[in-house]
Design a protein around this motif. Structure first.
Motif, mmCIF file in Angstrom:
data_model
loop_
_atom_site.group_PDB
_atom_site.id
_atom_site.type_symbol
_atom_site.label_atom_id
_atom_site.label_comp_id
_atom_site.label_asym_id
_atom_site.label_seq_id
_atom_site.Cartn_x
_atom_site.Cartn_y
_atom_site.Cartn_z
ATOM 1 N N GLU A 167 -6.838 3.858 90.159
ATOM 2 C CA GLU A 167 -5.691 3.754 91.069
ATOM 3 C C GLU A 167 -4.448 4.362 90.402
ATOM 4 O O GLU A 167 -3.700 5.112 91.029
ATOM 5 N N GLU A 168 -4.251 4.041 89.132
ATOM 6 C CA GLU A 168 -3.091 4.568 88.399
ATOM 7 C C GLU A 168 -3.176 6.093 88.297
ATOM 8 O O GLU A 168 -2.178 6.809 88.495
ATOM 9 N N THR A 169 -4.372 6.587 88.004
ATOM 10 C CA THR A 169 -4.574 8.038 87.900
ATOM 11 C C THR A 169 -4.277 8.713 89.240
ATOM 12 O O THR A 169 -3.648 9.779 89.288
ATOM 13 N N LYS A 170 -4.712 8.075 90.350
ATOM 14 C CA LYS A 170 -4.422 8.639 91.681
ATOM 15 C C LYS A 170 -2.917 8.704 91.914
ATOM 16 O O LYS A 170 -2.394 9.729 92.371
ATOM 17 N N VAL A 171 -2.207 7.624 91.626
ATOM 18 C CA VAL A 171 -0.753 7.598 91.859
ATOM 19 C C VAL A 171 -0.090 8.740 91.085
ATOM 20 O O VAL A 171 0.753 9.471 91.623
ATOM 21 N N MET A 172 -0.496 8.940 89.845
ATOM 22 C CA MET A 172 0.156 9.954 89.002
ATOM 23 C C MET A 172 -0.172 11.375 89.479
ATOM 24 O O MET A 172 0.715 12.202 89.676
ATOM 25 N N ARG A 173 -1.469 11.646 89.697
ATOM 26 C CA ARG A 173 -1.882 13.002 90.126
ATOM 27 C C ARG A 173 -1.367 13.355 91.509
ATOM 28 O O ARG A 173 -0.897 14.459 91.758
ATOM 29 N N GLU A 174 -1.505 12.387 92.420
ATOM 30 C CA GLU A 174 -1.136 12.681 93.810
ATOM 31 C C GLU A 174 0.368 12.905 93.940
ATOM 32 O O GLU A 174 0.802 13.744 94.725
ATOM 33 N N THR A 175 1.161 12.168 93.170
ATOM 34 C CA THR A 175 2.616 12.353 93.243
ATOM 35 C C THR A 175 2.986 13.790 92.862
ATOM 36 O O THR A 175 3.794 14.435 93.537
ATOM 37 N N ARG A 176 2.365 14.307 91.803
ATOM 38 C CA ARG A 176 2.675 15.699 91.391
ATOM 39 C C ARG A 176 2.316 16.676 92.509
ATOM 40 O O ARG A 176 3.046 17.623 92.785
ATOM 41 N N LYS A 177 1.175 16.440 93.168
ATOM 42 C CA LYS A 177 0.750 17.358 94.235
ATOM 43 C C LYS A 177 1.674 17.250 95.451
ATOM 44 O O LYS A 177 2.082 18.263 96.025
ATOM 45 N N ILE A 178 2.006 16.022 95.858
ATOM 46 C CA ILE A 178 2.847 15.842 97.055
ATOM 47 C C ILE A 178 4.253 16.406 96.810
ATOM 48 O O ILE A 178 4.815 17.084 97.663
ATOM 49 N N TYR A 179 4.812 16.139 95.634
ATOM 50 C CA TYR A 179 6.151 16.642 95.306
ATOM 51 C C TYR A 179 6.114 18.148 94.993
ATOM 52 O O TYR A 179 7.171 18.781 94.918
ATOM 53 N N GLY A 180 4.922 18.705 94.811
ATOM 54 C CA GLY A 180 4.830 20.113 94.440
ATOM 55 C C GLY A 180 5.482 20.369 93.096
ATOM 56 O O GLY A 180 6.093 21.414 92.869
ATOM 57 N N ASP A 181 5.383 19.393 92.178
ATOM 58 C CA ASP A 181 6.055 19.481 90.888
ATOM 59 C C ASP A 181 5.072 19.105 89.776
ATOM 60 O O ASP A 181 4.985 17.947 89.366
ATOM 61 N N PRO A 182 4.309 20.102 89.305
ATOM 62 C CA PRO A 182 3.264 19.809 88.325
ATOM 63 C C PRO A 182 3.808 19.324 86.983
ATOM 64 O O PRO A 182 3.044 18.774 86.179
ATOM 65 N N ASP A 183 5.108 19.515 86.737
ATOM 66 C CA ASP A 183 5.670 19.099 85.450
ATOM 67 C C ASP A 183 6.232 17.684 85.463
ATOM 68 O O ASP A 183 6.695 17.188 84.432
ATOM 69 N N LEU A 184 6.214 17.046 86.640
ATOM 70 C CA LEU A 184 6.729 15.679 86.738
ATOM 71 C C LEU A 184 5.925 14.759 85.820
ATOM 72 O O LEU A 184 4.700 14.756 85.844
ATOM 73 N N ARG A 185 6.626 14.003 84.980
ATOM 74 C CA ARG A 185 5.953 13.079 84.056
ATOM 75 C C ARG A 185 5.915 11.691 84.677
ATOM 76 O O ARG A 185 6.924 11.216 85.193
ATOM 77 N N LEU A 186 4.746 11.080 84.654
ATOM 78 C CA LEU A 186 4.584 9.772 85.299
ATOM 79 C C LEU A 186 3.738 8.847 84.463
ATOM 80 O O LEU A 186 2.827 9.282 83.756
ATOM 81 N N SER A 187 4.029 7.544 84.626
ATOM 82 C CA SER A 187 3.131 6.525 84.110
ATOM 83 C C SER A 187 3.085 5.399 85.130
ATOM 84 O O SER A 187 4.126 4.979 85.635
ATOM 85 N N ALA A 188 1.863 4.955 85.478
ATOM 86 C CA ALA A 188 1.725 3.889 86.476
ATOM 87 C C ALA A 188 0.925 2.730 85.904
ATOM 88 O O ALA A 188 0.007 2.925 85.102
ATOM 89 N N THR A 189 1.307 1.530 86.308
ATOM 90 C CA THR A 189 0.521 0.320 86.040
ATOM 91 C C THR A 189 0.262 -0.326 87.391
ATOM 92 O O THR A 189 1.218 -0.666 88.094
ATOM 93 N N CYS A 190 -1.011 -0.435 87.778
ATOM 94 C CA CYS A 190 -1.331 -0.937 89.119
ATOM 95 C C CYS A 190 -1.973 -2.313 89.037
ATOM 96 O O CYS A 190 -2.975 -2.500 88.340
ATOM 97 N N VAL A 191 -1.383 -3.247 89.766
ATOM 98 C CA VAL A 191 -1.814 -4.649 89.697
ATOM 99 C C VAL A 191 -2.039 -5.191 91.106
ATOM 100 O O VAL A 191 -1.271 -4.895 92.026
ATOM 101 N N ARG A 192 -3.106 -5.935 91.256
ATOM 102 C CA ARG A 192 -3.422 -6.570 92.536
ATOM 103 C C ARG A 192 -2.775 -7.961 92.556
ATOM 104 O O ARG A 192 -2.966 -8.741 91.623
ATOM 105 N N VAL A 193 -1.970 -8.244 93.582
ATOM 106 C CA VAL A 193 -1.310 -9.550 93.698
ATOM 107 C C VAL A 193 -1.785 -10.251 94.974
ATOM 108 O O VAL A 193 -2.259 -9.598 95.905
ATOM 109 N N PRO A 194 -1.678 -11.583 95.020
ATOM 110 C CA PRO A 194 -2.208 -12.324 96.172
ATOM 111 C C PRO A 194 -1.279 -12.267 97.380
ATOM 112 O O PRO A 194 -0.672 -13.255 97.768
ATOM 113 N N VAL A 195 -1.178 -11.075 97.955
ATOM 114 C CA VAL A 195 -0.350 -10.803 99.131
ATOM 115 C C VAL A 195 -1.272 -10.138 100.130
ATOM 116 O O VAL A 195 -2.165 -9.382 99.732
#
Ligand code: A2P
Length: 336
Positions: free
Chosen positions: A210-238
Motif C-alpha cells: 500500500e505504501e509503495t502504491k501511494v509513493m509510485r502513484e503520486t509521482r505518476k499522477i503529479y507527472g513529477d518523477p523526482d518527487l520524494r515521498l515516504s508513506a506509512t499506511c495503517v489500518r484503523v477501526p473506522v
C-alpha cells in the motif's frame, strides 16, 4: 447520447457506490448491466428507484457496453478488462492491475484530467489513500513545487471490501460482549486496535505494498518523477473514510496563510480548520461526503527554513477514494 454501462463487482462495497454516484450525478445511462460472481446471480440492487438483477460476469458480458466500471479485485480486472476493451468498451478500473502501465492514464480529475485523452481503452483509478492524501496538495504544488512529502495514513475497513466492514462491526460487538472473535478477513484483531496495512512487505525496502502504491502513484499522477515521498499506511477501526497526516516541503518558503488561501477554493476540497473549537477533519464527518476535508494547517516547526507545512485530511474511501473518482473519470470520457 445515453450509454450502456457495466459495473463489474456491482455487489461489492464500491459497486453499490457506483450505482449511487451514477444516479445522483444523473449520468446518462441507457442500460445498466450489474455483474458479479455466480454467487450473486439473481440478487436485486436498486438503481434510481428501479430494481435491477445481478448477472454473472462472463466473457460475453461486454457486448454493446460503452463504459465498464471495474471494482472486483486485480485478478478480475487483469482477466476481463482486455475482454471488455476488445468488445468496444472503455474501462475505468478501480484495481491496481494497470495503474503503473505506461499506456494507462492514472487519473484524479482535479489534477490530471487531461491525461484521460491518451487512453487506449483503460483508464485507472488511483489507490484510495493516494487520492485522499494528494488531491488537496495539488494547488500548492502548482503554486510552489512540493519536493518532498511524508504521509502517514489512518485507513478505514472499506478499502478491504464489504467483508472487512462487517468484520469491524462483528468484532467490535464480540469485544463488547466479552466473546472471543476469530478474524477471517483481516490478519489481526480489529476492534479497539490498529495495525500496519495488511499488504505484503517488500523485503528490500521494508515498505508494504500500500505504501509503495501511494509513493509510485503520486509521482505518476503529479507527472513529477523526482518527487520524494515516504508513506506509512495503517489500518484503523473506522468504517469508510481514510485520514492522513501529511508534511510536505516546498521548493520556496511557504506560510500557512498562503496554504489556507490556496485550499479555500480548491475543487474537491473543503477546509475544516477551527482551532478555537478544536474541530478538524474527522472520518465521521468525511463519510458520505464528496469533498476531502483538510485542516490542521500549520508551519512544520521541524523545518526552521520555512519551506514545510503539516496538515491533516479525511475523505470518504468509497466515494472520492473509489466510486466517485471513477464516475468523474467517466464524465470526462463522456465529454471527450
Ligand atoms: P460477489 O458479491 O458475487 O462475490 P468487495 O470489494 O466489497 O469485497 O466486493 C468485491 C466485488 O467483486 C463483489 O461484487 C464480488 O461479487 C465481485 N467478485 C469477486 N469475485 C468475483 C468473480 N470471480 N467474478 C465476478 N465478480 C467477482
Amino acid at each position: 447520447r445515453p450509454l450502456t454501462v457495466a459495473i463489474v463487482g456491482a455487489t461489492g462495497a464500491v459497486g453499490v457506490e457506483f450505482l449511487r454516484c451514477l444516479a445522483e450525478r444523473r449520468f446518462p445511462v441507457k442500460e445498466l448491466r450489474l455483474l458479479a460472481s455466480a454467487r450473486s446471480v439473481g440478487r436485486e440492487l436498486s438503481f434510481d428507484g428501479k430494481a435491477l438483477v445481478v448477472q454473472e460476469l462472463t466473457e460475453k458480458s461486454f457486448e454493446g457496453v460503452d463504459i465498464a466500471l471495474f471494482s472486483a479485485g486485480g485478478g478480475i480486472s487483469k482477466r476481463y478488462a482486455p475482454i471488455a476493451v476488445a468488445a468496444g468498451a472503455i474501462v475505468v478500473d478501480n484495481s491496481s492491475a494497470f495503474r503503473m502501465d505506461p499506456d494507462v492514464p492514472l487519473v484524479i480529475p482535479e489534477i490530471n484530467a487531461g491525461a484521460i485523452a491518451g487512453h487506449k481503452g483503460i483508464v485507472a483509478n488511483p489507490n484510495c489513500a493516494a487520492i485522499i492524501a494528494i488531491t488537496p496538495l495539488w494547488p500548492i504544488h502548482q503554486h510552489n513545487r512540493i519536493r518532498r512529502m511524508t504521509i502517514a495514513t489512518y485507513q478505514a475497513a472499506s478499502g478491504a471490501g464489504a467483508a472487512a466492514m462487517d468484520e469491524l462491526a462483528d468484532s467490535t460487538r464480540a469485544y463488547l460482549d466479552g466473546r472471543a472473535f476469530q478474524p477471517k478477513v483481516l490478519p489481526h484483531p480489529y476492534a479497539f486496535n490498529l495495525f500496519s496495512h495488511n499488504t505484503a512487505i517488500d523485503p528490500e525496502t521494508g515498505y508494504n505494498d500500500e505504501e509503495t502504491k501511494v509513493m509510485r502513484e503520486t509521482r505518476k499522477i503529479y507527472g513529477d518523477p523526482d518527487l520524494r515521498l515516504s508513506a506509512t499506511c495503517v489500518r484503523v477501526p473506522v468504517l469508510r473514510a481514510h485520514a492522513a497526516a501529511v508534511t510536505f516541503e516546498c521548493e520556496r518558503p511557504i506560510g500557512e496563510a498562503r496554504v489556507r488561501a490556496l485550499l479555500a477554493n480548491a475543487p474537491g476540497v473543503r477546509l475544516v480548520d477551527d482551532r478555537e473549537r478544536n474541530v478538524f477533519p474527522m472520518p465521521r464527518d468525511a463519510s458520505h461526503q464528496d469533498d476531502i476535508l483538510v485542516g490542521r494547517i500549520r508551519q512544520d516547526l521541524g523545518d526552521p527554513s520555512g519551506h514545510s507545512i503539516s496538515l491533516f485530511v479525511a475523505g470518504d474511501q468509497l466515494l472520492k477514494g473509489a466510486a466517485l473518482n471513477a464516475v468523474q473519470i467517466a464524465e470526462h470520457l463522456l465529454a471527450a
